[in-house]
Design an enzyme around this catalytic site. Structure first.
Site, short mmCIF file in Angstrom:
data_model
loop_
_atom_site.label_atom_id
_atom_site.label_comp_id
_atom_site.label_asym_id
_atom_site.label_seq_id
_atom_site.Cartn_x
_atom_site.Cartn_y
_atom_site.Cartn_z
N GLU A 63 35.22 41.23 41.54
CA GLU A 63 35.94 41.58 40.50
C GLU A 63 36.42 42.64 41.17
OE1 GLU A 63 36.21 39.86 36.54
OE2 GLU A 63 35.04 42.33 36.36
N HIS A 78 29.96 45.72 35.48
CA HIS A 78 31.31 45.36 35.49
C HIS A 78 31.82 46.68 35.59
CE1 HIS A 78 35.87 44.50 33.63
NE2 HIS A 78 35.05 44.02 33.37
P1 PGA Z 1 40.92 40.46 33.22
O1 PGA Z 1 39.33 40.94 33.11
O2 PGA Z 1 41.36 38.87 33.23
O3 PGA Z 1 41.75 41.08 32.16
O4 PGA Z 1 41.25 40.87 34.11
C1 PGA Z 1 38.61 40.16 33.21
C2 PGA Z 1 37.45 41.83 33.56
O5 PGA Z 1 37.42 42.73 33.77
O6 PGA Z 1 36.51 40.75 33.74
#
Ligand code: PGA
Length: 256
Positions: A165, A93
């Site tokens: 992401e 992540h």
């Molecule tokens: P968020 O986080 O939906 O608060 O943007 C997503 C993540 O970090 O996996």
């Protein structure tokens, strides 16, 4: 393929709060066979929640673990210790990469350790705001994906999921910072091209690719209908029960 809705609770909820939330979520959710619902609580809550969860309705994920199975690694928890407790683990992540200094080498070992311990790694990749501004998005996706998967062979890849992401779109409240469906489609297309180069087209199309970055119940439908997106990794909105239940409902509608 199923649709995956993964709630990443990050550093939120005490064990007691997590247990109450899970209880309410289990009550609110029907048993959707084609939507796989996963929650990633703090490591501390995994054991008690594993006794409480109905695995027909929902699965557990770890937010992180260390790649060695045992040894002198004070403060760490291994994938082998998580084996049997969780079905998934978030790996790489951006908060692990940029706050805790994890690099592609560590992440590749974590992906391999998860696979070795029969836990599906959700390998997170995505460019930062400045990498995006410098036009490096495609290079970052390629480097992080190939790096993260470099110890995963043809037999292991069927156990892996990828989450795109874009770092600049995480925890965003400003509309300008939301990823557009077109941007996501382009990134996901590239991810599948790279997977195809690495493992062949047949295998590549079976790897679930999720999107994450400020997902909520209002934008979930638009993101889930982006070609090639098989699910969502949800942070902030997964902490609000009604929001998370609505997102799962959207997934069900999009699926059917
Ligand atoms: P968020 O986080 O939906 O608060 O943007 C997503 C993540 O970090 O996996």
């Amino acid at each position: 393929m199923k649709t995956y809705i993964v709630g990443n609770w990050k550093l939120n909820f005490s064990v007691g709060e997590a247990s109450i939330y899970l209880h309410k979520l289990l009550k609110a959710l029907p048993n959707y066979r084609d939507v796989e619902v996963v929650v990633a609580p703090s490591t501390l809550a995994l054991q008690p929640l594993s006794l409480q969860i109905d695995r027909h309705k929902m699965k557990l994920a770890a937010q992180n673990a260390f790649y060695r199975d045992y040894g002198a690694f004070t403060g760490e928890i291994s994938f082998s210790q998580l084996r049997g407790l969780v079905d998934y683990a978030i790996v790489g992540h951006s908060e692990r990469r940029y706050i805790f200094g994890e690099n592609d080498k560590m992440i590749q070992k974590k992906v391999a350790a998860a696979v070795r311990n029969k836990i599906t790694p959700i390998l997170c990749i995505g460019e930062t705001e400045s990498e995006r501004a410098f036009g490096e998005t495609r290079d970052v996706i390629r480097d992080q994906l190939m790096g993260g998967l470099s110890e995963v062979g043809d037999d292991g890849i069927s156990k892996v999921m990828v989450a795109y992401e874009p770092v600049w779109a995480i925890s965003s409240t400003k509309a300008a910072k939301l990823a557009s469906p077109d941007e996501i489609a382009e990134a996901v297309k590239l991810i599948r091209e790279i997977l195809t180069e690495m493992y062949g087209a047949k295998v590549a199309e079976k790897v679930p690719v999720l999107f994450g970055g400020s997902v909520n119940s209002s934008n979930a439908g638009a993101y889930l209908t982006v070609p090639g997106v098989n699910g969502l990794l949800v942070g902030g909105a997964s902490l609000i029960l009604s929001e998370f239940v609505d997102i799962i409902g959207v997934a069900k509608r999009v699926e059917s």
